[in-house]
Structure formats: structure tokens, C-alpha cells
Enzyme design. Structure first.
Site, PDB file in Angstrom:
ATOM      1  N   ASP A 169     -93.308  13.439  -0.721  1.00  0.00           N
ATOM      2  CA  ASP A 169     -94.125  12.432  -1.400  1.00  0.00           C
ATOM      3  C   ASP A 169     -95.014  13.079  -2.462  1.00  0.00           C
ATOM      4  O   ASP A 169     -95.208  12.544  -3.556  1.00  0.00           O
ATOM      5  CB  ASP A 169     -95.035  11.713  -0.390  1.00  0.00           C
ATOM      6  CG  ASP A 169     -94.300  10.630   0.382  1.00  0.00           C
ATOM      7  OD1 ASP A 169     -93.227  10.184  -0.060  1.00  0.00           O
ATOM      8  OD2 ASP A 169     -94.823  10.222   1.439  1.00  0.00           O
TER       9      ASP A 169
ATOM     10  N   HIS B 260     -91.897  15.466   4.876  1.00  0.00           N
ATOM     11  CA  HIS B 260     -91.873  14.234   4.091  1.00  0.00           C
ATOM     12  C   HIS B 260     -93.146  14.079   3.269  1.00  0.00           C
ATOM     13  O   HIS B 260     -93.099  13.614   2.124  1.00  0.00           O
ATOM     14  CB  HIS B 260     -91.649  12.992   4.960  1.00  0.00           C
ATOM     15  CG  HIS B 260     -91.468  11.793   4.096  1.00  0.00           C
ATOM     16  ND1 HIS B 260     -90.270  11.489   3.487  1.00  0.00           N
ATOM     17  CD2 HIS B 260     -92.358  10.886   3.619  1.00  0.00           C
ATOM     18  CE1 HIS B 260     -90.432  10.437   2.711  1.00  0.00           C
ATOM     19  NE2 HIS B 260     -91.696  10.049   2.771  1.00  0.00           N
TER      20      HIS B 260
ATOM     21  N   HIS C  64    -100.586   9.156  -1.178  1.00  0.00           N
ATOM     22  CA  HIS C  64    -100.343   8.730  -2.562  1.00  0.00           C
ATOM     23  C   HIS C  64    -101.646   8.435  -3.310  1.00  0.00           C
ATOM     24  O   HIS C  64    -101.840   8.866  -4.435  1.00  0.00           O
ATOM     25  CB  HIS C  64     -99.470   7.476  -2.595  1.00  0.00           C
ATOM     26  CG  HIS C  64     -98.079   7.706  -2.094  1.00  0.00           C
ATOM     27  ND1 HIS C  64     -97.241   8.659  -2.633  1.00  0.00           N
ATOM     28  CD2 HIS C  64     -97.372   7.114  -1.111  1.00  0.00           C
ATOM     29  CE1 HIS C  64     -96.092   8.634  -2.004  1.00  0.00           C
ATOM     30  NE2 HIS C  64     -96.145   7.701  -1.068  1.00  0.00           N
TER      31      HIS C  64
HETATM   32 ZN   LIG Z   1     -92.523   8.776   1.320  1.00  0.00          ZN
END
Ligand SMILES: [Zn+2]
Length: 303
Positions: free
Chosen positions: A242, A238, A265
Site C-alpha cells: 500500500d 501488504h 493511506h
Molecule cells: Zn491495500
């Protein structure tokens, strides 16, 4: 394995609906085919004049809980999994219409978006894709977090995560964004959270739509979801998902190997700014058949 060298879009419009992770509100989303060089743009159908926001890193206004883009006071939140799906399927041009400010979370992965796009079909357009070509490595390191981009003849990601948790510890994953690799290895990996974080967010009115239906939740030792994990290393898969979504905000793929360690992020976006401003270290170009022989067949493109 080959990387598509012509721009791509969808064959026909497709729609879905679901709840927003942070708002808990139902959202309807439609993806529509778009023409050459349109890029990915989000359109707020619920607002007067239907304002649109390009999915580009210089429109990012927040990365604390989700990736949020905005322009002239209008925002679209939680775009990262849909962006990962579009980049993972090498789709360059799409109109994304929605009737709220948040992309539906679906099951916490990019699987539902991926299946719906593959059902609609992907159409190749009569124009070449543009790629970032690296002349030299670009790296960013801070407080144990690291992102690097290295010259390569394909579009490839390696992510490494470390958590002091018995179910995670140290995990690494690599994929090339070609053929069906994203669909098979990454698209179904769900977002994850620790129980204490989820409880904290709920207490403050965040993650209102969050549940075991759209996230893997773990306590000190266990996965709380009845069905368990979809992959033994679903967590790092995952993170890689992202990361593909974050890099999609450059607007075109990098012909290179992206390597991240303990990034998220926010740090990925810091790297994108560094990357884009380091214009001496890359140029953009198109590729001609056969792919992946850039130095002999490339046609330079000034931007
Ligand atoms: Zn995510």
C-alpha cells in the site's frame, strides 16, 4: 541490484476483468503502453469524451476506505494496488483504461496485475527517469503514526505495524524497489480486515465485492481463509505494498529510504503533501550510468 535509470512502459496492451471491492460491479481494465513523460493516467471509457485523470497526489479526493483520484467530478477509486504494482516494477508511463469508477480488486493483492504485466513485457524508453533526491530527512509524526524519508542511493521502503492481535502484534518489512524484489516479496500479499470491520462495512453497503477470495479476514484468533496466509508476515508486506502505491502518486521515485510506523493511506498522503511542499529539502534529477552515484554523475533538472 540496480534501479532502472531509463523510463519504462509496457511492451503491448494487456487486459483483465474482475469486481470492484466497494461497488461489487464487474470492471474491465486495459493497460496500454504510453510515451516518454506521459506518466500514469486513468481513462474512464464508460463516460462521454473518455475523461482522464493523472495518478498524482494532488488529484487524490478521498483516502478513507481506498485511494480515490478525481478531476472535474469524475473519479477512479481503489487505485492503490495497481499503482503499487506499476511503481514496484519501475514502470513510469501507462494508460489505464477502465469501464467503471473502480479498479478491480482481483485477489486483494497486486499479484494478478504483476503477472499480467510481466507476461506482456516491459519496454525501456529512450529517456532518463527523473528522481527526487533528498538533501535532508523529511519526517511527519502524529498520534503515534510516523513517516520519514531519508537520503539514500536507492529506492527503499521499511514499514512497521503494531496491532493488539495475536496473529499480527509487531511486524517489520524492508524492500528495495529494484530487480524482482517487488514481484517476489510483496506483490502477492493480500489486503486484510478484521471480521467485525467487514461485518460493519457490509451492513452499511460498503465492500460489496469483498469476500475471502480478495482479502485475508481474521477474527479474534484465526485466519478465516481456508488456505491460510501466503507469508507468515503477510500483513506488514501488504502495508508495504500500500505504501509503495501511495508514494507512486508523487509521479517519480524518491532516491531515498522511506520509513513508516503505524501509518495508512491517509497519513501517507499527509506526508506526501508535506514532502512536496518542503521544496528546500529535495531537488529532482536524472541519473546516468552507473546508477546510484548521484553526486558525481547527476544532471540537474529544474521543475
Ligand atoms: Zn491495500
Amino acid at each position: 541490484m540496480t534501479i532502472p535509470i531509463h523510463q519504462r512502459t509496457l511492451n503491448k496492451p494487456v487486459s483483465c476483468s474482475g469486481i470492484g471491492l466497494h461497488s461489487g460491479k464487474t470492471v474491465h481494465l486495459t493497460l496500454k503502453p504510453a510515451s516518454v513523460n506521459h506518466g500514469i493516467k486513468f481513462v474512464r471509457k464508460d463516460l462521454p469524451d473518455n475523461p482522464s485523470i493523472p495518478a498524482l497526489f494532488n488529484c487524490v479526493v478521498d483516502t478513507s476506505l481506498a485511494t480515490v483520484i478525481g478531476s472535474d467530478g469524475v473519479i477512479v477509486s481503489t487505485i492503490e494496488h495497481l499503482m503499487a504494482c506499476l511503481a514496484g516494477l519501475s514502470i513510469d508511463n501507462v494508460i489505464v483504461e477502465l469501464d467503471s469508477y473502480e479498479v478491480p480488486v482481483m485477489d486483494g493483492s497486486a499479484g494478478p496485475f504483476t503477472r499480467m504485466i510481466l507476461e506482456a513485457g516491459i519496454r525501456e524508453l529512450e529517456a532518463p527517469r527523473h528522481f527526487f533526491m533528498l538533501k535532508e530527512p523529511i519526517e511527519l509524526e502524529q498520534d503515534g503514526k510516523f513517516v520519514g524519508a531519508y537520503p539514500d542511493d536507492t529506492f527503499k521502503f521499511t514499514c512497521h505495524i503494531e496491532f493488539e492481535h495475536p496473529l499480527i502484534r509487531s511486524q517489520s518489512c524492508t524492500i528495495e524497489v529494484v530487480d524482482h524484489e517487488f514481484e517476489r516479496k510483496i506483490s502477492s500479499a493480500r489486503t486484510f480486515g478484521f471480521l467485525h470491520e467487514v461485518e460493519y462495512m457490509k451492513r452499511y453497503g460498503l465492500a460489496r465485492g469483498g469476500s475471502l477470495d480478495n482479502a485475508v479476514v481474521i477474527d479474534e484468533n484465526n485466519v478465516l481463509n481456508d488456505e491460510g496466509l501466503r507469508y507468515q508476515d503477510e500483513f506488514v508486506r501488504h502495508k508495504l505494498l500500500d505504501c509503495i502505491g501511495d508514494f507512486a502518486l508523487l509521479g517519480m521515485p524518491i532516491l531515498g529510504h522511506i520509513v513508516t510506523r503505524k501509518s495508512g493511506h491517509e497519513f501517507n498522503h499527509a506526508f506526501l503533501e508535506r514532502f512536496f511542499n518542503d521544496k528546500a529539502s529535495w531537488h529532482t534529477q536524472t541519473l546516468q550510468e552507473p546508477a546510484a552515484v548521484p553526486s558525481k554523475t547527476a544532471k540537474s533538472l529544474a521543475i
